[in-house]
Design an enzyme around this catalytic site. Sequence first.
Site, PDB file in Angstrom:
ATOM      1  N   CYS A 191      -5.266   1.052  -0.502  1.00 20.85           N
ATOM      2  CA  CYS A 191      -4.068   1.548   0.170  1.00 20.85           C
ATOM      3  C   CYS A 191      -2.810   1.256  -0.656  1.00 20.85           C
ATOM      4  CB  CYS A 191      -3.959   0.937   1.560  1.00 20.85           C
ATOM      5  SG  CYS A 191      -2.823   1.825   2.657  1.00 20.85           S
ATOM      6  N   SER A 201       7.022   8.376   2.634  1.00 12.37           N
ATOM      7  CA  SER A 201       5.614   8.418   2.267  1.00 12.37           C
ATOM      8  C   SER A 201       5.440   9.357   1.088  1.00 12.37           C
ATOM      9  CB  SER A 201       4.793   8.931   3.458  1.00 12.37           C
ATOM     10  OG  SER A 201       3.519   9.351   3.038  1.00 12.37           O
TER      11      SER A 201
END
EC number: 4.2.1.9
Length: 562
Positions: free
Chosen positions: A124, A474
């Site tokens: 991640c 993001s």
Amino acid sequence: MVKIRIRSPLWYDGVDNAPHRSYLKAIGFTEEDFSKPIVGVLASWSELGPCNYHTLELAKYVKEGIKEAGGVGLAAPTIVVNDGINMGTPGMRYSLISRDLIADTIEAQFNAHGVDAWVGIGGCDKTQPGIMMAMVRLDIPAVYLYGGTAEAGWLGERELTIEDTFEAVGAYLAGRITLEDLKRIEELSFPSYGTCQGLFTANTMAMIGEALGLSLLGSASPPATSSRRRAFAIASGRAVLKAAELGITPRKVVTYDALYNAAVTLFATAGSTNAILHLLAIAHEAGVKFTLDDFDEISKKVPVIAALRPAGPYAMQDLDKIGGVPRILKKLYKAGLLRGEALTVEGETIGKLLDRWQPPPLPEAGVLYDVDRPYKPYSGIRILRGNLAPNGAVMKVGAAERLKFEGRAKVYDSEAEAFKAVASGEIKAGDVVVIRYEGPKGAPGMPEMLKITAAIVGAGLGEVVALITDGRFSGATRGIMVGHVSPEAAVGGPIALVQNGDRIVIDGEAGLLKLELGEEELERRRKNWSPPPPKYKGGLLAKYASLVQQADKGAVTSPPVL
């Protein structure tokens, strides 16, 4: 050949270290093992999401490679904060914080136990830069291994990524799709373990690992479920001991030229704006002067040659099918955009590796373009400056159809307030949504804004509404979005002075972010401004707010390397 038991003898050799050897004999060490280099295997493992779900399995394969090369591997964990699950929640404040915590936990574990070398396995978003920061901080032989992307989903002939689910929420709230449509996308968009499937932050940082020379060439693109992922794990275990034999440590790899190559690759692919923060932090740990000015200059030379989501229609697995990241790097290298003398952990320069690498005999199928005939004629990211961001801001121009925008400000002091405004229909075409007090100190933690940016795009407003924030985005964000505004509102940056109705100019071509007010009016507002009280008085968030630097410095918490 360099001596590769560079640290472990102090912990495990000699009569006085007999108790230390007892501890490791308890878990299976033999007397012979103590004569071998001890190699840490850092697994950023967690079941709190799919991104790092499989890293413990990969660690076993890394240890196989270490054993084959004559070493002994010992696995250790670090923390994981799953950005996607925390998007739009208080948990997102812990995302960027976790990057520096990961670097700190690696330093603590591997320095405390005297490992001679190590392999870091990331997944991640923040595990990857955290591991890379630790690599240059410890500066012992190390190799980075990516856990791999998830497979893309399918809805009929439509290729899906998690980006589609986030944007479907906005489409549903705007009445553009039904709840049943939303549920189908939710069910189908993420069919396997691994990281988010487009060139979002995780895949961007994996690509950066190759461009920097910290990971093996070709190791970024194979999906998490691929057998090649396990093969790269074994190869990484072997490679770290080869690096140790050659005396190659991360600071010999992460030079100005390597950072230059990483920036070129980022801009040529319209990768995540988060990579700028992370590269600044990696440079900080390496003691290399590499600033927003360098990014700005490089961005003016590089077009976008990859049609990867969110800038284009393709996922990471589509890039993998035609050769992966090396195919991008070779195009850039042949065009004279990469610095081929940069060393890699493989013991050769990136130029020599790319000279030898040959792409598979497959057409690029619209996934990649040539530098002289690019997908977009400008860089994927631009650095903006102006009276609204004196120290800089970033705009992902590669994922926006419009590079210029002017509009009136609608100001919100949190992402939650702004999301309610989008959901209620308060935001209209021509608005510039300003979200402030979400910076490194103000939030604290500089949260990502995918929930609201996806809602804006999903509502059909992605090219008629702009968003400006001192927070982050993001890697899946697209539209007219400007982030990392520095200085942030919490320290009195000009974004704190914006009022509803103020006119704002965004110019991605000229690199301009301007509040159309005179200096006298700005000064008047500045005199009337006072800092808000800290949101947290104790715990990790309060500690972070007291230490963190501004976004233009990489939002780092550690002192500079002297």
